[in-house]
Enzyme design. Structure first.
Site, PDB file in Angstrom:
ATOM      1  N   CYS A  48       0.821  -1.224   0.000  1.00  0.00           N
ATOM      2  CA  CYS A  48       0.000   0.000   0.000  1.00  0.00           C
ATOM      3  C   CYS A  48       0.855   1.275   0.000  1.00  0.00           C
ATOM      4  O   CYS A  48       0.327   2.373  -0.153  1.00  0.00           O
ATOM      5  CB  CYS A  48      -0.947  -0.017   1.181  1.00  0.00           C
ATOM      6  SG  CYS A  48      -1.903  -1.541   1.270  1.00  0.00           S
ATOM      7  N   HIS A  82      -3.537   6.828   2.341  1.00  0.00           N
ATOM      8  CA  HIS A  82      -3.910   5.504   1.833  1.00  0.00           C
ATOM      9  C   HIS A  82      -5.296   5.161   2.360  1.00  0.00           C
ATOM     10  O   HIS A  82      -5.604   5.371   3.537  1.00  0.00           O
ATOM     11  CB  HIS A  82      -2.873   4.473   2.297  1.00  0.00           C
ATOM     12  CG  HIS A  82      -3.299   3.065   2.078  1.00  0.00           C
ATOM     13  ND1 HIS A  82      -3.824   2.633   0.890  1.00  0.00           N
ATOM     14  CD2 HIS A  82      -3.318   1.984   2.908  1.00  0.00           C
ATOM     15  CE1 HIS A  82      -4.132   1.353   0.987  1.00  0.00           C
ATOM     16  NE2 HIS A  82      -3.836   0.940   2.201  1.00  0.00           N
ATOM     17  N   ASN A  84     -10.192  -0.959  -0.048  1.00  0.00           N
ATOM     18  CA  ASN A  84      -8.734  -0.760   0.006  1.00  0.00           C
ATOM     19  C   ASN A  84      -8.126  -1.386  -1.241  1.00  0.00           C
ATOM     20  O   ASN A  84      -8.150  -2.603  -1.399  1.00  0.00           O
ATOM     21  CB  ASN A  84      -8.195  -1.429   1.285  1.00  0.00           C
ATOM     22  CG  ASN A  84      -6.687  -1.354   1.413  1.00  0.00           C
ATOM     23  OD1 ASN A  84      -5.984  -1.000   0.457  1.00  0.00           O
ATOM     24  ND2 ASN A  84      -6.176  -1.699   2.575  1.00  0.00           N
TER      25      ASN A  84
HETATM   26  C1  LIG Z   1      -9.668  -5.256  10.271  1.00  0.00           C
HETATM   27  C2  LIG Z   1     -10.318  -4.270  11.195  1.00  0.00           C
HETATM   28  C3  LIG Z   1     -11.430  -3.518  10.481  1.00  0.00           C
HETATM   29  C4  LIG Z   1     -10.931  -5.014  12.383  1.00  0.00           C
HETATM   30  O1  LIG Z   1     -11.520  -4.071  13.248  1.00  0.00           O
HETATM   31  P1  LIG Z   1     -11.185  -4.090  14.801  1.00  0.00           P
HETATM   32  O2  LIG Z   1     -11.999  -3.056  15.413  1.00  0.00           O
HETATM   33  O3  LIG Z   1      -9.692  -4.006  14.977  1.00  0.00           O
HETATM   34  O4  LIG Z   1     -11.688  -5.530  15.185  1.00  0.00           O
HETATM   35  P2  LIG Z   1     -11.078  -6.498  16.286  1.00  0.00           P
HETATM   36  O5  LIG Z   1     -10.149  -7.450  15.623  1.00  0.00           O
HETATM   37  O6  LIG Z   1     -10.596  -5.714  17.458  1.00  0.00           O
HETATM   38  O7  LIG Z   1     -12.374  -7.264  16.724  1.00  0.00           O
HETATM   39  C5  LIG Z   1     -13.442  -6.578  17.400  1.00  0.00           C
HETATM   40  C6  LIG Z   1     -14.669  -7.440  17.355  1.00  0.00           C
HETATM   41  O8  LIG Z   1     -15.150  -7.482  15.991  1.00  0.00           O
HETATM   42  C7  LIG Z   1     -15.224  -8.840  15.561  1.00  0.00           C
HETATM   43  N1  LIG Z   1     -14.822  -8.892  14.154  1.00  0.00           N
HETATM   44  C8  LIG Z   1     -13.575  -8.993  13.632  1.00  0.00           C
HETATM   45  N2  LIG Z   1     -13.649  -9.009  12.299  1.00  0.00           N
HETATM   46  C9  LIG Z   1     -14.946  -8.908  11.977  1.00  0.00           C
HETATM   47  C10 LIG Z   1     -15.654  -8.859  10.762  1.00  0.00           C
HETATM   48  N3  LIG Z   1     -15.026  -8.904   9.576  1.00  0.00           N
HETATM   49  N4  LIG Z   1     -16.998  -8.734  10.821  1.00  0.00           N
HETATM   50  C11 LIG Z   1     -17.654  -8.694  11.983  1.00  0.00           C
HETATM   51  N5  LIG Z   1     -17.041  -8.717  13.176  1.00  0.00           N
HETATM   52  C12 LIG Z   1     -15.706  -8.842  13.166  1.00  0.00           C
HETATM   53  C13 LIG Z   1     -14.265  -9.619  16.450  1.00  0.00           C
HETATM   54  O9  LIG Z   1     -14.656 -10.968  16.534  1.00  0.00           O
HETATM   55  C14 LIG Z   1     -14.432  -8.899  17.768  1.00  0.00           C
HETATM   56  O10 LIG Z   1     -15.606  -9.343  18.403  1.00  0.00           O
HETATM   57  P3  LIG Z   1     -15.663  -9.499  19.993  1.00  0.00           P
HETATM   58  O11 LIG Z   1     -15.471  -8.110  20.538  1.00  0.00           O
HETATM   59  O12 LIG Z   1     -17.029 -10.059  20.226  1.00  0.00           O
HETATM   60  O13 LIG Z   1     -14.550 -10.422  20.346  1.00  0.00           O
HETATM   61  C15 LIG Z   1      -9.298  -3.251  11.748  1.00  0.00           C
HETATM   62  O14 LIG Z   1      -8.429  -3.888  12.642  1.00  0.00           O
HETATM   63  C16 LIG Z   1      -8.488  -2.592  10.680  1.00  0.00           C
HETATM   64  O15 LIG Z   1      -9.001  -1.882   9.838  1.00  0.00           O
HETATM   65  N6  LIG Z   1      -7.132  -2.765  10.760  1.00  0.00           N
HETATM   66  C17 LIG Z   1      -6.234  -2.124   9.852  1.00  0.00           C
HETATM   67  C18 LIG Z   1      -6.437  -2.765   8.558  1.00  0.00           C
HETATM   68  C19 LIG Z   1      -5.662  -2.178   7.471  1.00  0.00           C
HETATM   69  O16 LIG Z   1      -5.643  -1.000   7.311  1.00  0.00           O
HETATM   70  N7  LIG Z   1      -5.057  -3.062   6.703  1.00  0.00           N
HETATM   71  C20 LIG Z   1      -4.432  -2.710   5.527  1.00  0.00           C
HETATM   72  C21 LIG Z   1      -3.214  -1.928   5.781  1.00  0.00           C
HETATM   73  S1  LIG Z   1      -2.643  -1.453   4.297  1.00  0.00           S
END
Ligand SMILES: CC(C)(COP(=O)(O)OP(=O)(O)OC[C@H]1O[C@@H](n2cnc3c(N)ncnc32)[C@H](O)[C@@H]1OP(=O)(O)O)[C@@H](O)C(=O)NCCC(=O)NCCS
Length: 351
Positions: A122, A276, A307
């Site tokens: 990215c 990004h 993304n």
């Molecule tokens: C992926 C992302 C959206 C997940 O969101 P988050 O708030 O960090 O989610 P978490 O992993 O902390 O999980 C929080 C809750 O959501 C749930 N969850 C995780 N992924 C999920 C999904 N796709 N759909 C629904 N629920 C989801 C988890 O099970 C957890 O539930 P719980 O609280 O009951 O245990 C986020 O971490 C993110 O955007 N990270 C950066 C990603 C990125 O930019 N990547 C590319 C870089 S170039």
């Protein structure tokens, strides 16, 4: 002794024109949640994504790169035969070699321009700008094409819950050339390979070779028969979302600030902020930490593009200029960050 000839340098460089290729197909959150345990509401709230654009089976990374490149050349008023370098940033061209850029240069009629791909996920587009800026500045080439092109849909497992729902396809491109006034600020870039495992592919092509060798040793059984799922065979993307999220929010705002400082400007001088397009919450947090004033237009292309990795910043730039043509000539801060982990940021003058 003969005197060595050295190239005449170009004092300044600029972005001359932006182009985009957006696949027509839209994949809604409703479609996504057929495959994973999630909801439209969760995806919208946690990522800001409403739909993502994805290419059809017959459209390749090179096809999309060509569409964006032709559009950028037209907008820059440059013909392909004037290009000295064709740089494609991608992580989804499905050949380690030959490069997407060599084929792209040939299709455009840019041969014999130097052609090479950049693998910086990215951050790939901002890495490409750093390279093109240096090439033009040094006089090595007069004009360079930088394309960010991705068909990430080829490398996702629909049933995977950490990243697949975020990803989209597309391509964006720019032409970089000489300028009478400063048009590209210094690039602040780097890497943190200690987080190599935070985001990337599930396994390597060598693992697939091992599997096929094992199948052959097993009396010629098909590789499929020794696997439980197709996903075990085909490498797909996955991530530790929280690690990437925390790194992006805490470290990348600092990198963006260093790019402003290096360019000798402040957030208040910007016309646009084009980070990004990884997650709307990351964008909002960066805006807050950098103190980006409300009158600065912030790119939020992620809502219906998803993304698109290396394509995300040029696609967002293209949309911003289409929707706000008055931004032309203004300063934009752009920052890319992702798998590696790697990052790059610079301030540019919008074409
Ligand atoms: C992926 C992302 C959206 C997940 O969101 P988050 O708030 O960090 O989610 P978490 O992993 O902390 O999980 C929080 C809750 O959501 C749930 N969850 C995780 N992924 C999920 C999904 N796709 N759909 C629904 N629920 C989801 C988890 O099970 C957890 O539930 P719980 O609280 O009951 O245990 C986020 O971490 C993110 O955007 N990270 C950066 C990603 C990125 O930019 N990547 C590319 C870089 S170039």
């Amino acid at each position: 002794m003969a005197t060595l000839q050295q190239r005449k340098t170009n004092e300044f460089t600029k972005v001359m024109g932006v182009g985009a290729y957006r696949p027509e197909k839209r994949v809604s959150n409703e479609e996504i949640i057929q495959w994973i345990d999630s909801s439209d509401e969760w995806i919208r709230q946690r990522t800001g994504i409403v739909t993502r654009q994805r290419a059809d089976a017959d459209t390749s990374v090179i096809d999309m790169a060509e569409g964006a490149a032709r559009n950028a050349l037209e907008n820059a008023g440059i013909s392909a035969d004037q290009l000295g370098a064709v740089i494609v940033s991608t992580v989804s061209h499905p050949f380690a070699t030959p490069s997407a850029s060599a084929k792209l240069a040939d299709r455009l009629g840019a041969t014999p321009a130097a052609a090479y791909d950049i693998s910086a996920a990215c951050a790939g587009y901002c890495y490409g700008i750093a390279q093109a800026d240096a090439l033009v500045h040094s006089g090595q080439v007069e004009y360079a094409l930088v394309v960010g092109a991705e068909k990430l849909s080829d490398f996702i497992d629909n049933h995977e819950r950490t990243i697949s729902f975020l990803l989209g396809d597309g391509a964006g491109a720019v032409v970089i050339g000489p300028s009478d006034t400063p048009g590209i600020g210094p690039t602040v870039w780097g890497s943190d390979g200690s987080k190599y495992d935070a985001i990337g592919m599930t396994h390597s092509l060598l693992d697939i070779r091992e599997l096929s060798l094992a199948a052959q040793a097993d009396g010629g059984a098909s590789v499929g028969s020794i696997l439980e799922t197709e996903a075990q065979l085909w490498p797909t993307m996955r991530q530790d979302g929280q690690t990437v999220f925390r790194w992006a929010v805490w470290e990348m705002a600092k990198v963006a600030q260093r790019a402003l400082d290096a360019a000798g400007v402040s957030a208040a001088d910007l016309a646009a902020f084009i980070p990004h397009q990884a997650n709307m919450r990351i964008i909002d947090e960066m805006v807050k930490q950098l103190g980006v004033p409300e009158n600065v237009v912030v790119a939020r292309d992620i809502a219906d593009s998803g993304n698109t990795s290396a394509a995300s910043i040029p696609l967002a730039t293209h949309r911003l200029l289409q929707e706000n043509p008055e931004l032309s000539g203004g300063l934009a801060l752009q920052i890319g960050f992702g798998a590696g982990l790697v990052f790059a940021a610079q301030v540019i003058v919008l074409p």
